[in-house]
Scaffold this active site. Sequence first.
Site, PDB file in Angstrom:
ATOM      1  N   HIS A 126       0.817  -1.226   0.000  1.00 44.36           N
ATOM      2  CA  HIS A 126       0.000   0.000   0.000  1.00 44.36           C
ATOM      3  C   HIS A 126       0.849   1.276   0.000  1.00 44.36           C
ATOM      4  O   HIS A 126       0.311   2.368  -0.185  1.00 44.36           O
ATOM      5  CB  HIS A 126      -0.932   0.043   1.215  1.00 44.36           C
ATOM      6  N   HIS A 165      -6.431  -7.214  -0.714  1.00 43.85           N
ATOM      7  CA  HIS A 165      -6.521  -5.772  -0.955  1.00 43.85           C
ATOM      8  C   HIS A 165      -5.697  -5.398  -2.184  1.00 43.85           C
ATOM      9  O   HIS A 165      -4.660  -6.003  -2.446  1.00 43.85           O
ATOM     10  CB  HIS A 165      -6.008  -4.987   0.260  1.00 43.85           C
TER      11      HIS A 165
END
Length: 308
Positions: A126, A165
């Site tokens: 991320h 994710h």
Amino acid sequence: MLVYSHTDCLLKDNGFNHPERKERLDSILESIKQIKDIKISFKEAPLADMDSISLVHPKKHIEKIFSNIPKSGLIGVEKEPYADTMLCPKSKKAILRSCGAGIAAADDLMNSNKRIFCAIRPPGHHAETTKAMGFCFINNIAVTARYLQKKYKIKKVAIIDFDVHHGNGTQEIFYNDETVAYGSSHEFPLFPGTGSEEETGVGNIFNAPIKSGIKGKEFLKVFEQKVLNPIDKFKPEVVLISAGFDAHTRDPLASINLESKDFYEITKKIVDLANVHSEGRIISFLEGGYDLLALSESIKEHFLALKI
Ligand SMILES: [Zn+2]
């Protein structure tokens, strides 16, 4: 198999009731040690050097993160509503070891170790060029990709991300870079909100958004069509894996229903691709996965498929 890890990665504290906790790595390492039919060597991850980190992140950005590290307690680096990317007094070494694992693994990979796993935390996918988020500070896998290109003149690197994710950071870093292909399967919609099929970069980004509730068979079909097939055409010289195990049915942060054995099938398909195009060269990085039993079972399946 070679495994990179370090006890410093266990010392990063995110506070009470935080899903990204040291027990995740304890479970993984314990489980790896129980694997009897694969020869596994362990190495200590070194601290990443700033020159390598700055292949991806500006030095000032990293220094700013480190300057925010508190002497006691915890400090969040994000604004609401996701104020759960925390710095604790022992964060710096954990962050540098996690990145350093990938760099050292790259050297080993090019010296004939074909399969390497980085058992690290904090995770990295991320983390964007100048933004820490989603429990991530330095994008470990992106630094490794750039390092391989710079030091070993590897022209084409594929990053395959099966964390539940979307790896917004990895996508952002390589969005305009045709030398790195990024393919991701992820629940959608879900944090961080990116990862639609329309996000294609310069023809190097392959997103496979997946609806909640999907099970292994259907997942694998989409993964093969939307992630592996285009990366097969890309013909990477090295394959890097963002290995998150949070698409497991037991995981508390998402709603994809994979079983532990599905991670064998997913990994095996990546291994087949790497054997065709990449001389079998794979480095896998631990990203997410927040249920301890799911982690301990799934990592075994991952290793069984990775073994040569
Ligand atoms: Zn995840």
